[in-house]
Design an enzyme around this catalytic site. Structure first.
Site, mmCIF file in Angstrom:
data_model
loop_
_atom_site.group_PDB
_atom_site.id
_atom_site.type_symbol
_atom_site.label_atom_id
_atom_site.label_comp_id
_atom_site.label_asym_id
_atom_site.label_seq_id
_atom_site.Cartn_x
_atom_site.Cartn_y
_atom_site.Cartn_z
ATOM 1 N N CYS A 54 -0.938 -2.959 15.061
ATOM 2 C CA CYS A 54 -0.342 -2.192 14.426
ATOM 3 C C CYS A 54 -1.559 -3.791 12.674
ATOM 4 O O CYS A 54 -0.967 -4.580 13.434
ATOM 5 C CB CYS A 54 0.921 -2.410 13.436
ATOM 6 N N CYS A 89 -2.228 3.304 6.965
ATOM 7 C CA CYS A 89 -1.574 1.491 5.935
ATOM 8 C C CYS A 89 -1.665 -0.303 6.609
ATOM 9 O O CYS A 89 -1.866 -0.287 7.542
ATOM 10 C CB CYS A 89 0.258 1.468 5.699
ATOM 11 N N GLU A 114 0.992 -1.311 0.395
ATOM 12 C CA GLU A 114 -0.012 -0.040 0.018
ATOM 13 C C GLU A 114 0.710 0.818 -0.066
ATOM 14 O O GLU A 114 1.406 1.355 0.323
ATOM 15 C CB GLU A 114 -1.209 -0.224 1.263
ATOM 16 N N CYS A 145 5.675 -7.498 7.910
ATOM 17 C CA CYS A 145 6.257 -6.943 8.585
ATOM 18 C C CYS A 145 7.026 -8.079 9.789
ATOM 19 O O CYS A 145 5.998 -9.008 10.286
ATOM 20 C CB CYS A 145 6.366 -5.152 9.185
ATOM 21 N N CYS A 185 3.569 8.730 0.974
ATOM 22 C CA CYS A 185 3.721 7.595 2.102
ATOM 23 C C CYS A 185 4.108 6.296 1.930
ATOM 24 O O CYS A 185 2.839 5.578 0.960
ATOM 25 C CB CYS A 185 2.667 7.307 2.922
ATOM 26 N N CYS A 239 4.043 -5.361 16.205
ATOM 27 C CA CYS A 239 3.546 -4.896 16.848
ATOM 28 C C CYS A 239 2.010 -4.965 17.584
ATOM 29 O O CYS A 239 1.085 -5.565 16.029
ATOM 30 C CB CYS A 239 3.184 -3.298 16.209
HETATM 31 N N1 SAH Z 1 7.680 0.013 10.789
HETATM 32 C C1 SAH Z 1 7.626 1.558 10.507
HETATM 33 C C2 SAH Z 1 6.904 2.503 9.656
HETATM 34 C C3 SAH Z 1 5.969 2.207 8.797
HETATM 35 S S1 SAH Z 1 4.318 1.867 10.211
HETATM 36 C C4 SAH Z 1 7.292 2.349 12.728
HETATM 37 O O1 SAH Z 1 6.545 1.308 13.218
HETATM 38 O O2 SAH Z 1 7.753 3.205 12.614
HETATM 39 C C5 SAH Z 1 4.178 4.066 10.442
HETATM 40 C C6 SAH Z 1 3.026 4.260 11.138
HETATM 41 O O3 SAH Z 1 2.440 3.600 11.763
HETATM 42 C C7 SAH Z 1 4.131 4.134 13.032
HETATM 43 O O4 SAH Z 1 4.085 5.079 13.786
HETATM 44 C C8 SAH Z 1 3.295 2.685 13.538
HETATM 45 O O5 SAH Z 1 3.564 2.572 15.279
HETATM 46 C C9 SAH Z 1 1.735 3.362 13.049
HETATM 47 N N2 SAH Z 1 0.543 2.627 13.265
HETATM 48 C C10 SAH Z 1 0.568 1.206 12.813
HETATM 49 N N3 SAH Z 1 -0.555 0.587 13.619
HETATM 50 C C11 SAH Z 1 -1.211 1.926 13.803
HETATM 51 C C12 SAH Z 1 -2.509 1.976 14.328
HETATM 52 N N4 SAH Z 1 -3.417 0.920 14.422
HETATM 53 N N5 SAH Z 1 -2.743 3.216 14.791
HETATM 54 C C13 SAH Z 1 -2.008 4.411 14.727
HETATM 55 N N6 SAH Z 1 -1.134 4.198 14.195
HETATM 56 C C14 SAH Z 1 -0.323 3.177 13.861
HETATM 57 FE FE1 SF4 Z 2 5.693 -3.693 12.056
HETATM 58 FE FE2 SF4 Z 2 3.908 -1.993 12.210
HETATM 59 FE FE3 SF4 Z 2 5.410 -2.429 14.375
HETATM 60 FE FE4 SF4 Z 2 6.032 -0.673 11.969
HETATM 61 S S1 SF4 Z 2 3.466 -0.548 13.831
HETATM 62 S S2 SF4 Z 2 6.678 -2.153 13.193
HETATM 63 S S3 SF4 Z 2 4.712 -1.498 10.928
HETATM 64 S S4 SF4 Z 2 4.429 -4.271 12.376
#
Ligand code: SAH
Ligand code: SF4
Length: 350
Positions: free
Chosen positions: A119, A333, A92, A112, A105, A116
């Site tokens: 996410c 995303c 995406e 990944c 973006c 987390c």
């Molecule tokens: N992997 C990297 C970049 C991609 S994620 C990272 O984690 O920083 C991009 C951003 O979206 C990160 O700050 C991540 O923590 C946040 N993110 C992921 N899932 C989310 C959610 N459900 N609501 C809000 N932010 C989210």
């Molecule tokens: Fe990976 Fe999502 Fe964690 Fe970013 S927020 S490191 S994309 S699992």
């Protein structure tokens, strides 16, 4: 023999191969010109002799991305793409319009492996890394689709950029080259969940990019519950790396903090954040957490967001709530890809 990805190669590397082939040096420039202008096959390169085009297509491929789906926000023009890569994988990307121009973006990996808890991208783990050319191709595809120029880039799509370090660095080098998409490092943000060893590596490169750290919690106990990476590196270790980074580059750090209702949005969390970050060169981006299918999390209320921001600001920190763009198309995303794979219908606009 698998074919080489010509778009991920430097001119020097290409020239070395062409020299072995006995080709004049100016061919590198000609071919690069075609690639920079979006050529998708060697057949299109009609100022090259046919034999050379044939030879090129035997040794090289030109990776591109195809727009599989496109969602356009009716509110603010934000456009979300689902791109298909050559092997059928999908990623995406989101295009956003700001006063100063278009920002995109980008994804850096398919999936990944950081896992987390909040996410959508991490749910199925990592499928593969993206190549530098596939990151560039996301920009080219969006620019061609909308007839615009992208002026800034954020690596905040699918994937953990520092887990695909070499390819991301090469992509950054390519981004700057004149003739290509030509975006300067000051217009790039890289977001990481905090791979501390890589932050030190990146620091040595002395790039003028903005480093965004996905912090999401002020202490180890809470951060470990949300982000497995926090079991490897403590908040102290992460913040020490950030300090070293600002000391070296003079760039302020941007901390991302997703506000999840009842989880990390209490007054106590805000006060602890103030204690941790006061006096450092930083900005805190509060993001109302997005709901993810299959997860129970909800975003904090407006009142909570306001109160949290107030505590940070009163504590001397620079904090803002991120403007939500494209809220009608769920512009964060990871979710579009999952819905595509699971055959869930979404509403589309052209
Ligand atoms: N992997 C990297 C970049 C991609 S994620 C990272 O984690 O920083 C991009 C951003 O979206 C990160 O700050 C991540 O923590 C946040 N993110 C992921 N899932 C989310 C959610 N459900 N609501 C809000 N932010 C989210
Ligand atoms: Fe990976 Fe999502 Fe964690 Fe970013 S927020 S490191 S994309 S699992």
């Amino acid at each position: 023999m698998s074919k080489m990805d010509i778009k991920s190669m430097h001119d020097g590397e290409l020239s070395a191969i062409f020299k072995e082939w006995g080709m004049p040096a100016f061919r590198t420039k000609q071919i690069r010109n075609w690639l920079d202008n979006g050529a998708t096959s060697f057949d299109q390169m009609n100022n090259l002799p046919a034999t050379l085009r044939q030879q090129l297509s035997e040794h090289f491929r030109i990776p591109s991305v195809k727009i599989l789906r496109r969602l356009v926000s009716q509110i603010d023009d934000t456009t979300k793409y689902l791109f298909e890569l050559e092997d059928g994988q999908t990623v995406e990307s989101v295009l956003m319009k700001y006063k100063h121009g278009w920002s995109q973006c980008l994804s850096t990996q398919v999936g990944c492996r950081m896992g987390c808890s909040f996410c959508a991208t991490g749910i199925d783990g990592l499928a593969r890394d993206l190549l530098p050319s596939e990151m560039i191709a996301q920009i080219e595809a969006a620019e061609a689709d909308r007839g615009i120029r992208v002026s800034s880039v954020v690596l905040m799509g699918m994937g953990e950029p520092l887990d695909n370090y070499e390819n991301v660095l090469r992509f950054l080098e390519m981004l700057e080259t004149e003739g290509g998409v030509h975006i300067g490092m000051r217009h790039v943000s890289l977001s990481t969940c905090g791979l501390v060893d890589r932050i030190y590596d990146l620091m040595e490169k002395d790039l003028q990019i903005t480093l965004s750290i996905s912090l999401h919690a002020p202490n180890d106990e809470l951060r470990r519950r949300l982000m497995p990476v926090a079991r490897k590196w403590s908040v102290d270790e992460l913040l020490a790396a950030c300090k070293a980074y600002t000391d070296r580059t003079g760039r302020r750090i941007s901390y991302e903090y997703a506000m999840i209702d009842g989880v990390n949005d209490t007054d106590a969390c805000a006060l602890e954040l103030v204690k941790r970050l006061r006096g450092t060169l930083c900005h805190i981006n509060l993001i109302p957490a997005n709901a993810v299918e299959g997860k129970t999390q909800r975003r904090s209320s407006k009142a909570r967001l306001q109160r949290f921001t107030e505590i940070l600001t009163n504590g001397g920190l620079n904090a803002t709530v991120r403007r939500t763009l494209g809220s009608d198309i769920n512009a964060s995303c990871g979710q579009l890809r999952r819905s595509q794979e699971q055959g869930i219908e979404q509403q589309f606009a052209d």
